[in-house]
Design a protein around this motif. Structure first.
Motif, short mmCIF file in Angstrom:
data_model
loop_
_atom_site.label_atom_id
_atom_site.label_comp_id
_atom_site.label_asym_id
_atom_site.label_seq_id
_atom_site.Cartn_x
_atom_site.Cartn_y
_atom_site.Cartn_z
N UNK A 112 -2.69 15.43 -6.13
CA UNK A 112 -2.71 14.28 -6.81
C UNK A 112 -2.02 13.28 -6.26
N UNK A 113 -2.12 12.83 -4.98
CA UNK A 113 -2.81 11.95 -4.49
C UNK A 113 -3.31 11.01 -4.72
N UNK A 114 -5.03 11.36 -4.90
CA UNK A 114 -6.05 10.69 -5.68
C UNK A 114 -5.85 10.39 -7.44
N UNK A 115 -5.17 10.52 -7.88
CA UNK A 115 -4.98 10.56 -9.06
C UNK A 115 -3.86 9.23 -9.05
N UNK A 116 -3.18 9.04 -7.88
CA UNK A 116 -1.87 7.95 -8.18
C UNK A 116 -1.97 6.98 -7.19
N UNK A 117 -2.51 5.34 -7.80
CA UNK A 117 -2.94 4.66 -6.75
C UNK A 117 -1.82 3.98 -5.53
N UNK A 118 -0.75 3.47 -6.48
CA UNK A 118 -0.08 3.24 -5.48
C UNK A 118 0.17 4.33 -4.73
N UNK A 119 -0.12 5.22 -4.19
CA UNK A 119 0.46 6.78 -3.59
C UNK A 119 -0.48 6.53 -2.72
N UNK A 120 -2.45 6.28 -3.27
CA UNK A 120 -3.53 6.10 -2.30
C UNK A 120 -2.62 4.91 -1.14
N UNK A 121 -2.83 3.79 -2.10
CA UNK A 121 -1.89 2.74 -1.00
C UNK A 121 -0.85 2.74 -0.30
N UNK A 122 -0.10 3.31 0.15
CA UNK A 122 1.18 3.77 0.60
C UNK A 122 0.30 4.50 2.25
N UNK A 123 -0.78 5.45 1.51
CA UNK A 123 -1.33 6.26 2.29
C UNK A 123 -1.81 5.49 3.29
N UNK A 124 -2.37 4.63 2.46
CA UNK A 124 -3.94 4.06 3.20
C UNK A 124 -3.00 3.81 4.55
#
Length: 402
Positions: free
Chosen positions: A314-326
């Motif tokens: 799910x994280x891999x498909x969500x750019x906003x969550x990727x940015x937040x996680x990064x």
């Protein structure tokens, strides 16, 4: 390559030395040979001086313990400390490391890594025994007692009440509650026109009218049955009041916001409110933790790994969550680098201390050998040029004086 340059430097020094020595017997009888002698002599002096300087860095020339010789061995401890400071403070400082990785997405690297089946299997083989042990320990009475004892004691240190009040005050001060106000006012207007509220107002009007006209024939004559006619005006006035509350720039809204801010500030110093927040938070955490514990009793570690893979996908498909996680991962890395600076310094110092001094000096000499030998060549050439210039100046001065 270093040996070749060193050979050239030695050959050049030997050549000018032989030239100086060979031309000396005839230097007084020939201007040309005198020029060659002085030029070669100056080149020899320059070459010897640079040979001494270059050699003194790594060893004792002719085994003479003159001041400044064998510098690296004598100052090896200072060299180690300087290298440690350079690596920790300049090269691998937290700021430089974070600057080097600022354009890299750790979250995406993480999702790409675990998108490969072999990496998932590798992680599972390492973590599954630990996960099974954790699940087993969660099923013990001791874990439950620890949870019940530690959570209420830990929560006050988080200052949850201050955090909630800060959020509420900033939301009010920056008009971040407009959406909530819109929903509340919409619901308020709906209630104004619902049958239950209308009946409530009508009953209140009738009771007020009965109380007002009691024992007064004249008042009864003027107001009897008229109170209910005022209800639409009352509802309309309430609607206007709600509209004012919905307008962030209205005076009524400003007064209400100031009143709310003042009340929130009062709550900041209210011990009972702080205890209530901590109690509610502790209860919420405990309820969810115990519910999760009960759920985990029915599961095994395969469920945990399946859940983790699902969340990573799910994280891999969500750019906003990727940015937040990064962003979170980089903050954690920056904090870890800050905390581990002393450990990094100790590690580098120990690694450098583990190398033999002669080996380190030998490596340094091999790396900079060509440049140092070129200094010798340059010194010989420049010494010769200066000798030639000085000879010509002296010869011209002698002729002018003579």
């Amino acid at each position: 390559m270093a040996t070749s340059v060193k050979t050239q430097a030695n050959a050049l020094l030997a050549g000018v030395s032989l030239a100086a020595a060979a031309s000396y017997p005839w230097a007084q009888g020939s201007v040309l040979l005198d020029f060659v002698h002085h030029t070669a002599l100056a080149a020899t002096i320059g070459g010897l001086a640079d040979w001494w300087g270059v050699t003194a860095i790594f060893e004792k020339p002719f085994n003479i313990a003159a001041p400044g010789t064998d510098m690296l061995r004598r100052r090896y401890a200072d060299l180690q400390e300087g290298l440690t400071d350079f690596v920790c403070t300049d090269l691998l400082s937290p700021q430089n490391v974070m600057l080097a990785v600022e354009n890299e997405s750790f979250a995406r690297l993480l999702t790409e890594h675990f998108s490969e089946p072999q990496n998932v299997d590798s992680a599972r083989s390492v973590l599954q025994p630990l996960a099974d042990e954790v699940l087993h320990k969660l099923n013990t009475q001791e874990a439950e007692q620890l949870l019940l004892a530690e959570v209420p004691r830990y929560l006050p240190s988080l200052h949850l009440s201050d955090i909630l009040l800060d959020v509420a005050q900033r939301a009010i001060a920056n008009n971040r509650l407009d959406g909530i106000w819109v929903l509340l006012l919409k619901e308020g207007k709906r209630l104004l026109h619902c049958a239950e509220f209308t009946a409530l107002l009508r009953g209140m009007a009738q009771r007020a009218e009965a109380h007002y006209t009691q024992d007064s024939i004249l008042r009864d004559f003027f107001v009897s049955g008229e109170a209910e006619k005022l209800l639409p005006y009352f509802v309309e006035a309430l609607e206007r009041l709600l509209d004012d509350l919905g307008d962030g720039s209205s005076e009524l809204r400003r007064m209400l916001d100031n009143w709310l801010l003042a009340k929130l500030e009062e709550l900041r110093h209210d011990i009972a409110f702080q205890n209530w927040i901590n109690d509610k938070a502790a209860q919420l955490v405990l309820d969810n933790a115990l519910a999760l514990r009960a759920e985990l009793r029915q599961q095994n570690s395969d469920w945990l790994f399946a859940l983790a893979q699902e969340k990573i996908a799910e994280l891999a498909q969500d750019e906003d969550k990727l940015a937040q996680t990064d962003s979170v991962l980089k903050k954690l890395l920056a904090q870890a680098l800050e905390l581990k600076q002393d450990a990094l310094r100790q590690l580098i110092s120990e690694k450098l201390a583990g190398f033999k001094r002669d080996d380190v000096i030998g490596k340094l000499q091999a790396k900079v050998g060509d440049d140092l030998q070129n200094i010798r060549i340059s010194g010989t050439v420049i010494g010769g040029l200066l000798g030639a210039v000085l000879f010509m100046v002296a010869a011209m001065a002698e002729r002018l004086v003579g």
